[in-house]
Structure formats: C-alpha cells, structure tokens
Design a protein around this motif. Structure first.
Motif, PDB file in Angstrom:
ATOM      1  N   ALA A  50       0.828  -1.213   0.000  1.00  0.00           N
ATOM      2  CA  ALA A  50       0.000   0.000   0.000  1.00  0.00           C
ATOM      3  C   ALA A  50       0.863   1.264   0.000  1.00  0.00           C
ATOM      4  CB  ALA A  50      -0.952  -0.007   1.190  1.00  0.00           C
ATOM      5  N   GLN A  51       1.970   1.250   0.730  1.00  0.00           N
ATOM      6  CA  GLN A  51       2.846   2.419   0.730  1.00  0.00           C
ATOM      7  C   GLN A  51       3.544   2.597  -0.616  1.00  0.00           C
ATOM      8  OE1 GLN A  51       3.521   5.052   2.999  1.00  0.00           O
ATOM      9  NE2 GLN A  51       1.509   4.273   3.581  1.00  0.00           N
ATOM     10  N   THR A  52       3.794   1.500  -1.301  1.00  0.00           N
ATOM     11  CA  THR A  52       4.337   1.592  -2.658  1.00  0.00           C
ATOM     12  C   THR A  52       3.313   2.273  -3.563  1.00  0.00           C
ATOM     13  OG1 THR A  52       5.659  -0.389  -2.301  1.00  0.00           O
ATOM     14  CG2 THR A  52       5.291   0.271  -4.586  1.00  0.00           C
ATOM     15  N   ALA A  53       2.053   1.868  -3.459  1.00  0.00           N
ATOM     16  CA  ALA A  53       0.989   2.521  -4.231  1.00  0.00           C
ATOM     17  C   ALA A  53       0.858   3.987  -3.818  1.00  0.00           C
ATOM     18  CB  ALA A  53      -0.333   1.791  -4.027  1.00  0.00           C
ATOM     19  N   ASN A  54       0.998   4.266  -2.534  1.00  0.00           N
ATOM     20  CA  ASN A  54       0.902   5.629  -2.024  1.00  0.00           C
ATOM     21  C   ASN A  54       1.980   6.530  -2.626  1.00  0.00           C
ATOM     22  OD1 ASN A  54      -0.338   7.564  -0.314  1.00  0.00           O
ATOM     23  ND2 ASN A  54       1.318   7.312   1.152  1.00  0.00           N
ATOM     24  N   ALA A  55       3.158   5.973  -2.879  1.00  0.00           N
ATOM     25  CA  ALA A  55       4.224   6.765  -3.498  1.00  0.00           C
ATOM     26  C   ALA A  55       3.777   7.281  -4.866  1.00  0.00           C
ATOM     27  CB  ALA A  55       5.496   5.935  -3.628  1.00  0.00           C
ATOM     28  N   TRP A  56       3.077   6.450  -5.628  1.00  0.00           N
ATOM     29  CA  TRP A  56       2.563   6.897  -6.925  1.00  0.00           C
ATOM     30  C   TRP A  56       1.399   7.869  -6.731  1.00  0.00           C
ATOM     31  CZ3 TRP A  56       5.523   2.539  -7.472  1.00  0.00           C
ATOM     32  CH2 TRP A  56       6.319   2.477  -8.614  1.00  0.00           C
ATOM     33  N   ALA A  57       0.560   7.614  -5.760  1.00  0.00           N
ATOM     34  CA  ALA A  57      -0.610   8.469  -5.530  1.00  0.00           C
ATOM     35  C   ALA A  57      -0.221   9.882  -5.124  1.00  0.00           C
ATOM     36  CB  ALA A  57      -1.512   7.847  -4.466  1.00  0.00           C
ATOM     37  N   CYS A  58       0.883  10.013  -4.422  1.00  0.00           N
ATOM     38  CA  CYS A  58       1.265  11.314  -3.867  1.00  0.00           C
ATOM     39  C   CYS A  58       2.175  12.133  -4.782  1.00  0.00           C
ATOM     40  CB  CYS A  58       1.929  11.118  -2.507  1.00  0.00           C
ATOM     41  SG  CYS A  58       0.761  10.568  -1.263  1.00  0.00           S
ATOM     42  N   ARG A  59       2.370  11.696  -6.000  1.00  0.00           N
ATOM     43  CA  ARG A  59       3.215  12.470  -6.917  1.00  0.00           C
ATOM     44  C   ARG A  59       2.565  13.779  -7.329  1.00  0.00           C
ATOM     45  NH1 ARG A  59       4.965   9.288 -11.901  1.00  0.00           N
ATOM     46  NH2 ARG A  59       2.802   8.684 -11.833  1.00  0.00           N
ATOM     47  N   SER A  60       1.257  13.848  -7.265  1.00  0.00           N
ATOM     48  CA  SER A  60       0.544  15.061  -7.657  1.00  0.00           C
ATOM     49  C   SER A  60      -0.660  15.233  -6.742  1.00  0.00           C
ATOM     50  CB  SER A  60       0.068  14.949  -9.110  1.00  0.00           C
ATOM     51  OG  SER A  60      -0.841  15.991  -9.431  1.00  0.00           O
ATOM     52  N   ASP A  61      -1.011  16.477  -6.470  1.00  0.00           N
ATOM     53  CA  ASP A  61      -2.202  16.698  -5.645  1.00  0.00           C
ATOM     54  C   ASP A  61      -3.478  16.788  -6.481  1.00  0.00           C
ATOM     55  OD1 ASP A  61      -1.674  19.143  -6.780  1.00  0.00           O
ATOM     56  OD2 ASP A  61      -1.989  20.301  -4.950  1.00  0.00           O
ATOM     57  N   ARG A  62      -3.347  16.722  -7.799  1.00  0.00           N
ATOM     58  CA  ARG A  62      -4.527  16.785  -8.669  1.00  0.00           C
ATOM     59  C   ARG A  62      -4.638  15.616  -9.648  1.00  0.00           C
ATOM     60  NH1 ARG A  62      -7.170  21.973  -8.916  1.00  0.00           N
ATOM     61  NH2 ARG A  62      -6.081  23.387  -7.543  1.00  0.00           N
ATOM     62  N   ASP A  63      -3.511  15.141 -10.163  1.00  0.00           N
ATOM     63  CA  ASP A  63      -3.526  14.083 -11.174  1.00  0.00           C
ATOM     64  C   ASP A  63      -3.330  12.714 -10.527  1.00  0.00           C
ATOM     65  OD1 ASP A  63      -3.817  15.937 -13.232  1.00  0.00           O
ATOM     66  OD2 ASP A  63      -1.652  16.179 -13.451  1.00  0.00           O
ATOM     67  N   THR A  64      -4.034  11.727 -11.049  1.00  0.00           N
ATOM     68  CA  THR A  64      -3.902  10.359 -10.550  1.00  0.00           C
ATOM     69  C   THR A  64      -2.717   9.685 -11.239  1.00  0.00           C
ATOM     70  OG1 THR A  64      -5.310   9.384 -12.249  1.00  0.00           O
ATOM     71  CG2 THR A  64      -6.418  10.218 -10.260  1.00  0.00           C
TER      72      THR A  64
END
Length: 135
Positions: A50-64
């Motif tokens: 989940a934290q690995t996925a979170n690293a991708w999720a947190c690259r942008s505050d607007r884009d997925t």
C-alpha cells in the motif's frame, strides 16, 4: 478545516490502508491465533504494498497515477522495486522472518494485500476527482 495534505493522509488514504492491513491480518489467521507469524507477515506485506501505491498516488495533488503514467519516474520505479525486494527478504528468508517474528502470508491473504493497494489508489482517484471538481 484540515490542510489538504493532512486531510488526504488522515481522513482518506490512511483509513483505507489501515482497514486493508487489519483485514489481511484477520484473513491470514491472526484473529484466532491460528498463525500469528503469517498474520503479522500479511499485515506487513499490506503496509509495504500500500505504501508503494501511495508513493505513486502522492506524486501530484490533482492528477492520478493513471493520468501521470506509471513509469515516467525511473527513480521511483527503482525505489519501489528495492522496497518490494527488501520486504520479500523480510518475509521469505526464514532466518530474517524468524527474527522479525513474521512468516510469508498464506495464499488466501494475497488478494487482500494487493487489494489494499488497489483500494488506496481508487480512494486517491475519488478524492482527487472531488477536489478538482470543487477547485
């Protein structure tokens, strides 16, 4: 009103990840003390994935991550691979796993482990979609 990054961490992504971790622990047998080492391993694996996925999720505050692409940041891909490799060593190399009082999660827990990352990314997508429509 919470600052937006704190809102995402404490009210959106954190609870999704915590629920996945608890579910993985339960599915792996932790609730009935069937195999606590495997249950701890399942919870640990869920945190890492989940934290690995979170690293991708947190690259942008607007884009997925779907909008930004998955492989554009080669250092992130390399870091995620190293993280997952270290986690695999912690769970699959018996002396290391025994020291940590972990064991490899049973097969029935792996859909929950991977599902935790998917749920986190979907929660991220919903939250960002809600934010973009408002802002």
């Amino acid at each position: 009103v919470l600052f937006r990054p704190a809102w995402r961490a404490f009210a959106v992504l954190g609870p999704v990840e915590a629920a996945a971790e608890m579910l993985a622990f339960a599915v792996a047998g932790g609730l009935h003390a069937q195999d606590l080492a495997a249950a701890r391993g399942a919870a640990f694996a869920t945190v890492v994935v989940a934290q690995t996925a979170n690293a991708w999720a947190c690259r942008s505050d607007r884009d997925t991550p779907w909008q930004m692409g998955w492989g554009g940041n080669r250092l992130l891909v390399a870091a995620a691979a190293v993280e997952l490799l270290i986690a695999a060593v912690c769970l699959a190399v018996v002396p290391v796993a025994d020291t940590l009082e972990h064991a490899l999660a049973p097969a029935m827990a792996w859909p929950v482990i991977v599902g935790g990352a998917v749920a986190l990314l979907l929660a991220d997508r919903v939250d960002k979609g809600r934010f973009v429509r408002r802002g």
